[in-house]
Write a protein that holds these residues in place. Sequence first.
Motif, short mmCIF file in Angstrom:
data_model
loop_
_atom_site.label_atom_id
_atom_site.label_comp_id
_atom_site.label_asym_id
_atom_site.label_seq_id
_atom_site.Cartn_x
_atom_site.Cartn_y
_atom_site.Cartn_z
N MET A 222 -9.75 -6.08 4.80
CA MET A 222 -9.48 -4.83 4.10
C MET A 222 -7.99 -4.50 4.15
N LEU A 223 -7.38 -4.65 5.32
CA LEU A 223 -5.98 -4.31 5.48
C LEU A 223 -5.07 -5.26 4.70
N GLU A 224 -5.52 -6.50 4.52
CA GLU A 224 -4.72 -7.46 3.76
C GLU A 224 -4.55 -7.05 2.31
N GLN A 225 -5.48 -6.23 1.78
CA GLN A 225 -5.33 -5.76 0.41
C GLN A 225 -4.03 -4.98 0.24
N PHE A 226 -3.59 -4.34 1.31
CA PHE A 226 -2.34 -3.58 1.27
C PHE A 226 -1.15 -4.42 1.74
N ALA A 227 -1.35 -5.16 2.83
CA ALA A 227 -0.24 -5.92 3.42
C ALA A 227 0.32 -6.95 2.45
N THR A 228 -0.55 -7.64 1.70
CA THR A 228 -0.09 -8.69 0.79
C THR A 228 0.58 -8.12 -0.46
N ARG A 229 0.60 -6.80 -0.59
CA ARG A 229 1.27 -6.16 -1.72
C ARG A 229 2.41 -5.26 -1.26
N GLY A 230 2.80 -5.41 -0.01
CA GLY A 230 3.95 -4.69 0.52
C GLY A 230 3.75 -3.20 0.68
N ILE A 231 2.51 -2.76 0.95
CA ILE A 231 2.21 -1.33 1.06
C ILE A 231 2.03 -0.96 2.52
N ASN A 232 2.82 0.01 2.96
CA ASN A 232 2.71 0.50 4.33
C ASN A 232 1.61 1.56 4.43
N LEU A 233 0.87 1.53 5.55
CA LEU A 233 -0.16 2.54 5.81
C LEU A 233 0.37 3.53 6.84
N SER A 234 0.35 4.81 6.50
CA SER A 234 0.82 5.84 7.42
C SER A 234 -0.32 6.45 8.22
N LEU A 235 -1.56 6.17 7.81
CA LEU A 235 -2.73 6.64 8.55
C LEU A 235 -3.86 5.66 8.37
N LEU A 236 -4.49 5.28 9.46
CA LEU A 236 -5.71 4.48 9.45
C LEU A 236 -6.62 5.02 10.54
N ALA A 237 -7.71 5.66 10.15
CA ALA A 237 -8.62 6.27 11.11
C ALA A 237 -10.05 5.89 10.77
N SER A 238 -10.85 5.65 11.78
CA SER A 238 -12.25 5.29 11.56
C SER A 238 -13.14 6.49 11.85
N ALA A 264 -1.88 -0.02 -7.61
CA ALA A 264 -3.03 -0.23 -8.50
C ALA A 264 -3.68 -1.58 -8.21
N ASP A 265 -2.86 -2.61 -7.99
CA ASP A 265 -3.39 -3.94 -7.70
C ASP A 265 -4.13 -3.95 -6.36
N ALA A 266 -3.59 -3.22 -5.38
CA ALA A 266 -4.26 -3.16 -4.07
C ALA A 266 -5.60 -2.45 -4.17
N LEU A 267 -5.67 -1.38 -4.95
CA LEU A 267 -6.93 -0.65 -5.09
C LEU A 267 -7.97 -1.49 -5.84
N LEU A 268 -7.52 -2.27 -6.79
CA LEU A 268 -8.46 -3.18 -7.47
C LEU A 268 -9.02 -4.18 -6.47
N GLY A 269 -8.16 -4.73 -5.62
CA GLY A 269 -8.62 -5.67 -4.60
C GLY A 269 -9.56 -5.01 -3.62
N LEU A 270 -9.24 -3.78 -3.24
CA LEU A 270 -10.09 -3.05 -2.30
C LEU A 270 -11.45 -2.74 -2.92
N ARG A 271 -11.45 -2.40 -4.20
CA ARG A 271 -12.71 -2.08 -4.89
C ARG A 271 -13.62 -3.32 -4.97
N ARG A 272 -13.02 -4.50 -5.17
CA ARG A 272 -13.82 -5.73 -5.19
C ARG A 272 -14.38 -6.05 -3.82
N PHE A 273 -13.66 -5.63 -2.77
CA PHE A 273 -14.04 -5.98 -1.40
C PHE A 273 -15.03 -4.97 -0.82
#
Length: 319
Positions: A222-238, A264-273
């Motif tokens: 899940m996190l790779e959807q953002f990392a591979t597109r150069g997007i930093n996460l400022s919050l990750l909570a479960s 947009a590309d990251a959200l498309l990847g996340l939606r598929r996952f």
Amino acid sequence: MTFESDAPARRAYSYLGPAGTFTEAALAQVPEARGHEWRPVHNVAEALADVVEGRSHAAMIAIENSVDGGVSTAQDALATMPGLRIVGEYLVPVRFVLVGKPGTRLEDVSLIAAHPVAYAQCLQWLSEHLPAHAHIPAASNVASAVGLTDGTSDADAAIAPPGILEHHDVELLADGIGDNPNAVTRFVLVSRTVAPPSPTGADKTSIIAELPDDHPGALLEMLEQFATRGINLSLLASRPIGDELGRYRFVIDADGHVLDERMADALLGLRRFSPKVVFLGSYPRADRAIVHYPERYSDDVFVEARDWLRGLISGEPEE
């Protein structure tokens, strides 16, 4: 002859009341809310229900605290109540004051009313200045002080937000009693679902996503959807989904805007996952800090890659 008024329609904004709370201080930062009705409510669910059911135009709720982390009630409500969208975020420094009835002196204080979270954030100061005190839990930061004025509390003093001094007849006994001078609460303004505003370059995107199943590396995927597109996460909570043990949803704040090609590309990847993705909104950051990213993740790179793929599919000769 009659004339139609050019004045904007009066709107309502819900916030965790009563007057004097940190949430009211956050709402005071919203220019478009000034001059309109502010509806004090008892909890986050009531504030959001006001929005969903049309009683309020928007609601201000606390979503994260720099000391205590995410506000679980707000995160769970946003995950389960459809039709909501975050349209802005606001930061409020967490300061506490010690107040008493008029005429009270600090040396007279032995019993203090306070919300448990506020009490924990002031314990160092209390231990130093009032080491023999006892604590009475209060339902909220404002309720602790209101109990002094309406006679429902036996306490000598109360821990409250500074705004309490503007609304109630209480004596300021001590200011700035919080143990962490850098404590900040992040609030979000939530409306019904609307199109996100245009990107500013200093934006944040909030989503909630579930993992497809429990297997080694699922969170990493899940996190790779953002990392591979150069997007930093400022919050990750479960947060537990609640249907069975071991099932969690993840609250994510990502730097950038849904109209950015990389987001947009990251959200498309996340939606598929993911079996469920809740898009909470893209909105300007409260600190207005510009989001920086490597050039290889610029919009032009994503557009060029799509054009290249279309050329391959259409049989265009390669240059």
